[in-house]
Design a protein around this motif. Sequence first.
Motif, PDB file in Angstrom:
ATOM      1  N   SER A   1     106.747  82.062  12.219  1.00  5.81           N
ATOM      2  CA  SER A   1     106.639  82.311  10.784  1.00  5.81           C
ATOM      3  C   SER A   1     105.247  82.807  10.431  1.00  5.81           C
ATOM      4  CB  SER A   1     106.936  81.030  10.014  1.00  5.81           C
ATOM      5  OG  SER A   1     106.764  81.243   8.637  1.00  5.81           O
ATOM      6  N   ARG A   2     105.176  83.727   9.489  1.00  5.48           N
ATOM      7  CA  ARG A   2     103.884  84.174   8.968  1.00  5.48           C
ATOM      8  C   ARG A   2     103.461  83.317   7.780  1.00  5.48           C
ATOM      9  NH1 ARG A   2     100.308  88.137   8.666  1.00  5.48           N
ATOM     10  NH2 ARG A   2     100.958  88.650   6.591  1.00  5.48           N
ATOM     11  N   ASN A   3     104.407  82.533   7.229  1.00  5.42           N
ATOM     12  CA  ASN A   3     104.073  81.670   6.099  1.00  5.42           C
ATOM     13  C   ASN A   3     103.306  80.451   6.591  1.00  5.42           C
ATOM     14  OD1 ASN A   3     105.245  83.236   4.082  1.00  5.42           O
ATOM     15  ND2 ASN A   3     107.255  82.374   4.469  1.00  5.42           N
ATOM     16  N   TYR A   4     102.339  80.041   5.815  1.00  2.00           N
ATOM     17  CA  TYR A   4     101.515  78.901   6.177  1.00  2.00           C
ATOM     18  C   TYR A   4     101.017  78.204   4.920  1.00  2.00           C
ATOM     19  CZ  TYR A   4      97.843  82.240   5.127  1.00  2.00           C
ATOM     20  OH  TYR A   4      97.063  83.170   4.505  1.00  2.00           O
TER      21      TYR A   4
ATOM     22  N   LYS B   1      99.017  78.309  -0.294  1.00  5.52           N
ATOM     23  CA  LYS B   1     100.168  78.639   0.543  1.00  5.52           C
ATOM     24  C   LYS B   1     100.481  80.119   0.432  1.00  5.52           C
ATOM     25  CE  LYS B   1     104.259  77.804  -2.259  1.00  5.52           C
ATOM     26  NZ  LYS B   1     105.477  77.043  -2.407  1.00  5.52           N
ATOM     27  N   SER B   2     101.025  80.637   1.517  1.00  6.98           N
ATOM     28  CA  SER B   2     101.408  82.048   1.542  1.00  6.98           C
ATOM     29  C   SER B   2     102.908  82.152   1.335  1.00  6.98           C
ATOM     30  CB  SER B   2     101.027  82.686   2.871  1.00  6.98           C
ATOM     31  OG  SER B   2     101.814  82.149   3.913  1.00  6.98           O
ATOM     32  N   ASP B   3     103.317  83.262   0.763  1.00  8.60           N
ATOM     33  CA  ASP B   3     104.735  83.572   0.597  1.00  8.60           C
ATOM     34  C   ASP B   3     104.911  85.013   1.048  1.00  8.60           C
ATOM     35  OD1 ASP B   3     107.353  84.009  -0.128  1.00  8.60           O
ATOM     36  OD2 ASP B   3     107.133  83.238  -2.172  1.00  8.60           O
TER      37      ASP B   3
ATOM     38  N   ALA C   1      90.333  82.776   3.056  1.00  8.97           N
ATOM     39  CA  ALA C   1      91.768  82.646   3.364  1.00  8.97           C
ATOM     40  C   ALA C   1      92.411  84.023   3.500  1.00  8.97           C
ATOM     41  CB  ALA C   1      92.472  81.824   2.295  1.00  8.97           C
ATOM     42  N   PHE C   2      92.045  84.951   2.628  1.00 14.04           N
ATOM     43  CA  PHE C   2      92.581  86.312   2.684  1.00 14.04           C
ATOM     44  C   PHE C   2      92.123  87.018   3.958  1.00 14.04           C
ATOM     45  CE2 PHE C   2      92.323  90.865   1.320  1.00 14.04           C
ATOM     46  CZ  PHE C   2      93.685  91.086   1.208  1.00 14.04           C
ATOM     47  N   LEU C   3      90.861  86.861   4.309  1.00 12.44           N
ATOM     48  CA  LEU C   3      90.345  87.445   5.548  1.00 12.44           C
ATOM     49  C   LEU C   3      91.073  86.863   6.757  1.00 12.44           C
ATOM     50  CD1 LEU C   3      88.314  89.201   7.128  1.00 12.44           C
ATOM     51  CD2 LEU C   3      86.756  87.227   7.046  1.00 12.44           C
ATOM     52  N   ASN C   4      91.281  85.558   6.772  1.00 14.33           N
ATOM     53  CA  ASN C   4      91.998  84.913   7.867  1.00 14.33           C
ATOM     54  C   ASN C   4      93.414  85.474   7.995  1.00 14.33           C
ATOM     55  OD1 ASN C   4      92.402  82.718   9.909  1.00 14.33           O
ATOM     56  ND2 ASN C   4      93.958  82.156   8.409  1.00 14.33           N
ATOM     57  N   ASP C   5      94.082  85.643   6.865  1.00 18.32           N
ATOM     58  CA  ASP C   5      95.434  86.192   6.891  1.00 18.32           C
ATOM     59  C   ASP C   5      95.420  87.613   7.443  1.00 18.32           C
ATOM     60  OD1 ASP C   5      98.339  85.742   5.805  1.00 18.32           O
ATOM     61  OD2 ASP C   5      97.766  87.777   5.218  1.00 18.32           O
ATOM     62  N   TYR C   6      94.461  88.403   7.023  1.00 19.15           N
ATOM     63  CA  TYR C   6      94.365  89.781   7.494  1.00 19.15           C
ATOM     64  C   TYR C   6      94.116  89.850   9.001  1.00 19.15           C
ATOM     65  CZ  TYR C   6      92.757  94.576   8.025  1.00 19.15           C
ATOM     66  OH  TYR C   6      92.602  95.866   8.438  1.00 19.15           O
ATOM     67  N   ILE C   7      93.174  89.046   9.488  1.00 17.47           N
ATOM     68  CA  ILE C   7      92.868  89.047  10.920  1.00 17.47           C
ATOM     69  C   ILE C   7      94.068  88.561  11.719  1.00 17.47           C
ATOM     70  CG2 ILE C   7      91.446  87.952  12.708  1.00 17.47           C
ATOM     71  CD1 ILE C   7      89.101  88.111  10.696  1.00 17.47           C
ATOM     72  N   SER C   8      94.758  87.520  11.236  1.00 17.08           N
ATOM     73  CA  SER C   8      95.945  87.013  11.918  1.00 17.08           C
ATOM     74  C   SER C   8      97.051  88.064  11.991  1.00 17.08           C
ATOM     75  CB  SER C   8      96.485  85.772  11.216  1.00 17.08           C
ATOM     76  OG  SER C   8      95.565  84.726  11.300  1.00 17.08           O
ATOM     77  N   SER C   9      97.248  88.787  10.909  1.00 18.83           N
ATOM     78  CA  SER C   9      98.298  89.812  10.895  1.00 18.83           C
ATOM     79  C   SER C   9      97.939  90.987  11.798  1.00 18.83           C
ATOM     80  CB  SER C   9      98.573  90.311   9.478  1.00 18.83           C
ATOM     81  OG  SER C   9      97.469  91.060   8.982  1.00 18.83           O
ATOM     82  N   GLN C  10      96.665  91.295  11.959  1.00 19.26           N
ATOM     83  CA  GLN C  10      96.234  92.386  12.829  1.00 19.26           C
ATOM     84  C   GLN C  10      96.395  92.038  14.304  1.00 19.26           C
ATOM     85  OE1 GLN C  10      94.773  95.584  11.979  1.00 19.26           O
ATOM     86  NE2 GLN C  10      95.874  94.987  10.142  1.00 19.26           N
TER      87      GLN C  10
END
Length: 146
Positions: free
Chosen positions: A52-55, A67-69, A135-144
């Motif tokens: 899952s990408r949601n966390y 939380k992410s959606d 948090a946004f940077l973490n999400d971006y790096i994780s998705s990359q």
Amino acid sequence: MKEFTVIYPMFSPIQLIDENGKLVGEILLNSFNQKLKIHNEIFKIKYNGLFSRNYKIFDQNKNLVFKSDFSKNRFVYYRNEKEIFTYKNNGWFNNKLSLYKTNDLIISVESKGFFKKKYKLKINNNFNNHFIILAFLNDYISSQSS
């Protein structure tokens, strides 16, 4: 727009540095635990499932903070009051992701380079929430990286 610097060493925490050269926070990575550190406060990231990408992100008292959606391209922040942010990918080849609150651009991040990533982070001058930025940077790096 303010420009922040991301220091991404090979085996150390990812550091976010503001435009004045001060450490804003860190992304702590190891095998199965991801955490955000801002000053002396640590936030734990828990993914909803293995693929899952949601966390969700919890503070030290195990209170839900964020939380992410992924299905609705949004983040929900629960600190003082509930705030909703939406994000938009600006193209597959562009590698740019933008974060909005209502219709106002808050943050844009993009990566350059193939083997050694360099991140360019621009933040609205009126936006100072370091937790959301990290948090946004973490999400971006994780998705990359996935």
